[in-house]
Design a protein around this motif. Structure first.
Motif, PDB file in Angstrom:
ATOM      1  N   THR A 147       0.820  -1.211   0.000  1.00 56.93           N
ATOM      2  CA  THR A 147       0.000   0.000   0.000  1.00 56.93           C
ATOM      3  C   THR A 147       0.851   1.258   0.000  1.00 56.93           C
ATOM      4  O   THR A 147       0.326   2.354  -0.234  1.00 56.93           O
ATOM      5  CB  THR A 147      -0.961  -0.021   1.206  1.00 56.93           C
ATOM      6  N   ASP A 148       2.149   1.146   0.230  1.00 59.07           N
ATOM      7  CA  ASP A 148       3.015   2.331   0.200  1.00 59.07           C
ATOM      8  C   ASP A 148       2.833   3.114  -1.096  1.00 59.07           C
ATOM      9  O   ASP A 148       2.764   4.350  -1.093  1.00 59.07           O
ATOM     10  CB  ASP A 148       4.488   1.930   0.345  1.00 59.07           C
ATOM     11  N   ALA A 149       2.763   2.395  -2.226  1.00 54.67           N
ATOM     12  CA  ALA A 149       2.640   3.057  -3.531  1.00 54.67           C
ATOM     13  C   ALA A 149       1.252   3.643  -3.748  1.00 54.67           C
ATOM     14  O   ALA A 149       1.084   4.550  -4.568  1.00 54.67           O
ATOM     15  CB  ALA A 149       2.968   2.067  -4.656  1.00 54.67           C
ATOM     16  N   LEU A 150       0.246   3.143  -3.026  1.00 56.33           N
ATOM     17  CA  LEU A 150      -1.121   3.615  -3.189  1.00 56.33           C
ATOM     18  C   LEU A 150      -1.464   4.757  -2.256  1.00 56.33           C
ATOM     19  O   LEU A 150      -2.406   5.519  -2.519  1.00 56.33           O
ATOM     20  CB  LEU A 150      -2.126   2.480  -2.929  1.00 56.33           C
ATOM     21  N   LEU A 151      -0.722   4.877  -1.167  1.00 51.38           N
ATOM     22  CA  LEU A 151      -1.111   5.772  -0.072  1.00 51.38           C
ATOM     23  C   LEU A 151      -1.352   7.216  -0.516  1.00 51.38           C
ATOM     24  O   LEU A 151      -2.408   7.787  -0.191  1.00 51.38           O
ATOM     25  CB  LEU A 151      -0.069   5.703   1.046  1.00 51.38           C
ATOM     26  N   PRO A 152      -0.458   7.857  -1.268  1.00 49.83           N
ATOM     27  CA  PRO A 152      -0.731   9.261  -1.639  1.00 49.83           C
ATOM     28  C   PRO A 152      -1.954   9.422  -2.523  1.00 49.83           C
ATOM     29  O   PRO A 152      -2.641  10.453  -2.447  1.00 49.83           O
ATOM     30  CB  PRO A 152       0.552   9.697  -2.362  1.00 49.83           C
ATOM     31  N   PHE A 153      -2.244   8.423  -3.352  1.00 49.47           N
ATOM     32  CA  PHE A 153      -3.422   8.495  -4.216  1.00 49.47           C
ATOM     33  C   PHE A 153      -4.700   8.281  -3.395  1.00 49.47           C
ATOM     34  O   PHE A 153      -5.656   9.051  -3.500  1.00 49.47           O
ATOM     35  CB  PHE A 153      -3.339   7.438  -5.324  1.00 49.47           C
ATOM     36  N   LEU A 154      -4.708   7.236  -2.577  1.00 39.86           N
ATOM     37  CA  LEU A 154      -5.884   6.936  -1.754  1.00 39.86           C
ATOM     38  C   LEU A 154      -6.245   8.102  -0.845  1.00 39.86           C
ATOM     39  O   LEU A 154      -7.421   8.414  -0.638  1.00 39.86           O
ATOM     40  CB  LEU A 154      -5.634   5.688  -0.904  1.00 39.86           C
ATOM     41  N   ALA A 155      -5.231   8.760  -0.299  1.00 41.76           N
ATOM     42  CA  ALA A 155      -5.477   9.836   0.665  1.00 41.76           C
ATOM     43  C   ALA A 155      -6.300  10.971   0.077  1.00 41.76           C
ATOM     44  O   ALA A 155      -7.016  11.666   0.810  1.00 41.76           O
ATOM     45  CB  ALA A 155      -4.144  10.374   1.180  1.00 41.76           C
ATOM     46  N   GLU A 156      -6.240  11.158  -1.243  1.00 45.63           N
ATOM     47  CA  GLU A 156      -6.990  12.235  -1.887  1.00 45.63           C
ATOM     48  C   GLU A 156      -8.493  11.967  -1.940  1.00 45.63           C
ATOM     49  O   GLU A 156      -9.274  12.883  -2.189  1.00 45.63           O
ATOM     50  CB  GLU A 156      -6.468  12.454  -3.314  1.00 45.63           C
ATOM     51  N   ASN A 157      -8.905  10.721  -1.714  1.00 50.79           N
ATOM     52  CA  ASN A 157     -10.309  10.343  -1.887  1.00 50.79           C
ATOM     53  C   ASN A 157     -11.125  10.335  -0.606  1.00 50.79           C
ATOM     54  O   ASN A 157     -12.321  10.029  -0.647  1.00 50.79           O
ATOM     55  CB  ASN A 157     -10.409   8.953  -2.532  1.00 50.79           C
ATOM     56  N   PHE A 158     -10.496  10.679   0.520  1.00 47.31           N
ATOM     57  CA  PHE A 158     -11.200  10.569   1.791  1.00 47.31           C
ATOM     58  C   PHE A 158     -10.985  11.819   2.651  1.00 47.31           C
ATOM     59  O   PHE A 158      -9.966  12.510   2.527  1.00 47.31           O
ATOM     60  CB  PHE A 158     -10.738   9.318   2.539  1.00 47.31           C
ATOM     61  N   HIS A 159     -11.952  12.076   3.508  1.00 44.73           N
ATOM     62  CA  HIS A 159     -11.844  13.193   4.457  1.00 44.73           C
ATOM     63  C   HIS A 159     -10.699  12.930   5.421  1.00 44.73           C
ATOM     64  O   HIS A 159      -9.796  13.747   5.579  1.00 44.73           O
ATOM     65  CB  HIS A 159     -13.171  13.340   5.209  1.00 44.73           C
ATOM     66  N   ARG A 160     -10.732  11.770   6.067  1.00 41.45           N
ATOM     67  CA  ARG A 160      -9.651  11.314   6.944  1.00 41.45           C
ATOM     68  C   ARG A 160      -9.362   9.866   6.577  1.00 41.45           C
ATOM     69  O   ARG A 160     -10.288   9.043   6.554  1.00 41.45           O
ATOM     70  CB  ARG A 160     -10.048  11.431   8.415  1.00 41.45           C
ATOM     71  N   SER A 161      -8.131   9.567   6.280  1.00 43.21           N
ATOM     72  CA  SER A 161      -7.751   8.193   5.961  1.00 43.21           C
ATOM     73  C   SER A 161      -6.692   7.729   6.942  1.00 43.21           C
ATOM     74  O   SER A 161      -5.666   8.401   7.128  1.00 43.21           O
ATOM     75  CB  SER A 161      -7.255   8.074   4.520  1.00 43.21           C
ATOM     76  N   VAL A 162      -6.962   6.605   7.582  1.00 45.57           N
ATOM     77  CA  VAL A 162      -6.053   6.025   8.570  1.00 45.57           C
ATOM     78  C   VAL A 162      -5.514   4.719   7.998  1.00 45.57           C
ATOM     79  O   VAL A 162      -6.284   3.822   7.648  1.00 45.57           O
ATOM     80  CB  VAL A 162      -6.775   5.775   9.909  1.00 45.57           C
ATOM     81  N   PHE A 163      -4.192   4.623   7.904  1.00 43.68           N
ATOM     82  CA  PHE A 163      -3.532   3.453   7.337  1.00 43.68           C
ATOM     83  C   PHE A 163      -2.865   2.680   8.474  1.00 43.68           C
ATOM     84  O   PHE A 163      -2.007   3.224   9.173  1.00 43.68           O
ATOM     85  CB  PHE A 163      -2.484   3.869   6.310  1.00 43.68           C
ATOM     86  N   ILE A 164      -3.260   1.426   8.655  1.00 50.00           N
ATOM     87  CA  ILE A 164      -2.720   0.594   9.726  1.00 50.00           C
ATOM     88  C   ILE A 164      -1.978  -0.599   9.125  1.00 50.00           C
ATOM     89  O   ILE A 164      -2.562  -1.412   8.418  1.00 50.00           O
ATOM     90  CB  ILE A 164      -3.838   0.079  10.659  1.00 50.00           C
ATOM     91  N   PHE A 165      -0.680  -0.673   9.421  1.00 53.37           N
ATOM     92  CA  PHE A 165       0.161  -1.790   8.979  1.00 53.37           C
ATOM     93  C   PHE A 165       0.267  -2.742  10.169  1.00 53.37           C
ATOM     94  O   PHE A 165       1.124  -2.585  11.024  1.00 53.37           O
ATOM     95  CB  PHE A 165       1.530  -1.240   8.576  1.00 53.37           C
ATOM     96  N   ASP A 166      -0.607  -3.726  10.217  1.00 50.33           N
ATOM     97  CA  ASP A 166      -0.740  -4.532  11.437  1.00 50.33           C
ATOM     98  C   ASP A 166       0.093  -5.817  11.399  1.00 50.33           C
ATOM     99  O   ASP A 166      -0.373  -6.886  11.799  1.00 50.33           O
ATOM    100  CB  ASP A 166      -2.204  -4.835  11.749  1.00 50.33           C
ATOM    101  N   ALA A 167       1.338  -5.701  10.953  1.00 51.95           N
ATOM    102  CA  ALA A 167       2.300  -6.807  11.002  1.00 51.95           C
ATOM    103  C   ALA A 167       1.823  -8.017  10.212  1.00 51.95           C
ATOM    104  O   ALA A 167       1.999  -9.157  10.640  1.00 51.95           O
ATOM    105  CB  ALA A 167       2.617  -7.182  12.454  1.00 51.95           C
ATOM    106  N   TRP A 168       1.222  -7.765   9.059  1.00 52.22           N
ATOM    107  CA  TRP A 168       0.786  -8.827   8.143  1.00 52.22           C
ATOM    108  C   TRP A 168      -0.248  -9.769   8.780  1.00 52.22           C
ATOM    109  O   TRP A 168      -0.357 -10.934   8.409  1.00 52.22           O
ATOM    110  CB  TRP A 168       1.987  -9.648   7.640  1.00 52.22           C
ATOM    111  N   GLN A 169      -1.041  -9.244   9.703  1.00 47.75           N
ATOM    112  CA  GLN A 169      -2.045 -10.069  10.373  1.00 47.75           C
ATOM    113  C   GLN A 169      -3.449  -9.825   9.823  1.00 47.75           C
ATOM    114  O   GLN A 169      -4.302 -10.702   9.915  1.00 47.75           O
ATOM    115  CB  GLN A 169      -2.017  -9.793  11.878  1.00 47.75           C
ATOM    116  N   TYR A 170      -3.723  -8.629   9.310  1.00 52.35           N
ATOM    117  CA  TYR A 170      -4.999  -8.298   8.678  1.00 52.35           C
ATOM    118  C   TYR A 170      -6.181  -8.652   9.599  1.00 52.35           C
ATOM    119  O   TYR A 170      -7.146  -9.281   9.201  1.00 52.35           O
ATOM    120  CB  TYR A 170      -5.133  -9.015   7.329  1.00 52.35           C
ATOM    121  N   LYS A 171      -6.084  -8.189  10.831  1.00 54.77           N
ATOM    122  CA  LYS A 171      -7.096  -8.531  11.842  1.00 54.77           C
ATOM    123  C   LYS A 171      -8.310  -7.610  11.751  1.00 54.77           C
ATOM    124  O   LYS A 171      -8.338  -6.644  10.995  1.00 54.77           O
ATOM    125  CB  LYS A 171      -6.478  -8.459  13.233  1.00 54.77           C
TER     126      LYS A 171
END
Length: 283
Positions: A237-261
């Motif tokens: 998601t590193d490559a997507l983050l700047p693009f995704l951020a433009e589409n939301f009021h507040r965007s929170v990105f959580i890298f949860d140690a490859w657990q996807y909980k």
């Protein structure tokens, strides 16, 4: 390869991860029916939680292995399965799911690969151009149910092709001096982009997570007409983050140690209108 258990050498300077990835592309590690039902139950439960509490939607996107986008550079000893793989199983599992919106970005990447190289030759990840194609597919699917969300124009970002990359696969073989750095097309927000770094809430990363500074990242546009989003992610998601951020009021990105909980504590704090899981397609 000096380290064939981790990396193999393809043609034209392409390097591929072998560890954990080859069973996937060869279709030798399929999910059992019981495992598939557990996966479906978990994600349906999360989607129901979102719908009932916040009238929110859950999306699930799979980041394909570069082996499946660029199989033509694999050595002859590596064969992509022509039968079902785990990815195919997940697409089929959620194809008629009314709660979980699975987004398959593979077709879009395969369609566009003739125009640009979309993955790094000496690293496991897609580059920013591949990331933008995946982003566009994700946002287009979200936009079908939320008219305020639509892909940004890539020309609103400034491209820097001077940055060089030390590829992960080359480093694993201790061969960075043999395999030269590959151009990294990095897109940085231009002057008309709205998203700025936002205020973190201080969520604690899992014990032993090697990148705690990446655990919680926040962007805000200040545009209240846009939904809030929670993105549960990995390094793709590193490559997507700047693009995704433009589409939301507040965007929170959580890298949860490859657990996807489920991360219900974060979900209930953020109250997002949209939750997106973006998972690299390797066990």
């Amino acid at each position: 390869s000096p380290n064939p258990d981790k990396v193999i050498i393809g043609s034209d300077g392409w390097l591929y991860l072998t560890e954990r990835c080859f069973p996937l592309i060869m279709g030798t590690n399929l999910f059992t029916d019981e495992q598939l039902q557990k996966i479906k139950m978990k994600f349906d439960e999360r989607a129901l939680h979102l719908k009932n509490k916040f009238n929110s939607r859950l999306y699930f996107a799979i980041a394909p292995l570069k082996h499946t986008i660029y199989p033509e550079y694999l050595p002859a000893s590596a064969r992509i399965s022509k039968s079902e793989t785990r990815t195919d199983q997940l697409v089929r599992l959620f194809s008629n799911d009314t709660m979980v919106n699975l987004i398959d970005v593979m077709a879009a990447l395969k369609e566009k690969k003739s125009n640009h190289i979309l993955y790094y030759k000496i690293d496991n990840h897609w580059n920013d151009i591949g990331g933008f194609i995946a982003y566009s597919k994700i946002i287009t699917e979200i936009g079908k149910k939320n008219s305020s969300v639509h892909p940004v124009d890539i020309n609103t970002f400034e491209m820097d092709s001077s940055i060089q990359l030390i590829g992960g696969e080359a480093a694993m073989m201790n061969a960075s001096n043999i395999y030269p750095d590959y151009h990294r097309y990095e897109y940085n927000p231009g002057p008309t982009c709205k998203a700025k770094e936002g205020t973190k809430r201080g969520y604690r990363s899992p014990e032993g997570f090697p990148y705690p500074w990446d655990y919680e990242m926040v962007r805000q546009t200040g545009d209240s007409s846009l939904p809030d989003a929670l993105i549960i992610r990995d390094s793709f998601t590193d490559a997507l983050l700047p693009f995704l951020a433009e589409n939301f009021h507040r965007s929170v990105f959580i890298f949860d140690a490859w657990q996807y909980k489920s991360l219900y504590d974060i979900v209930d704090t953020e109250k997002p209108g949209i939750v997106i899981y973006i998972k690299y397609n390797c066990p």
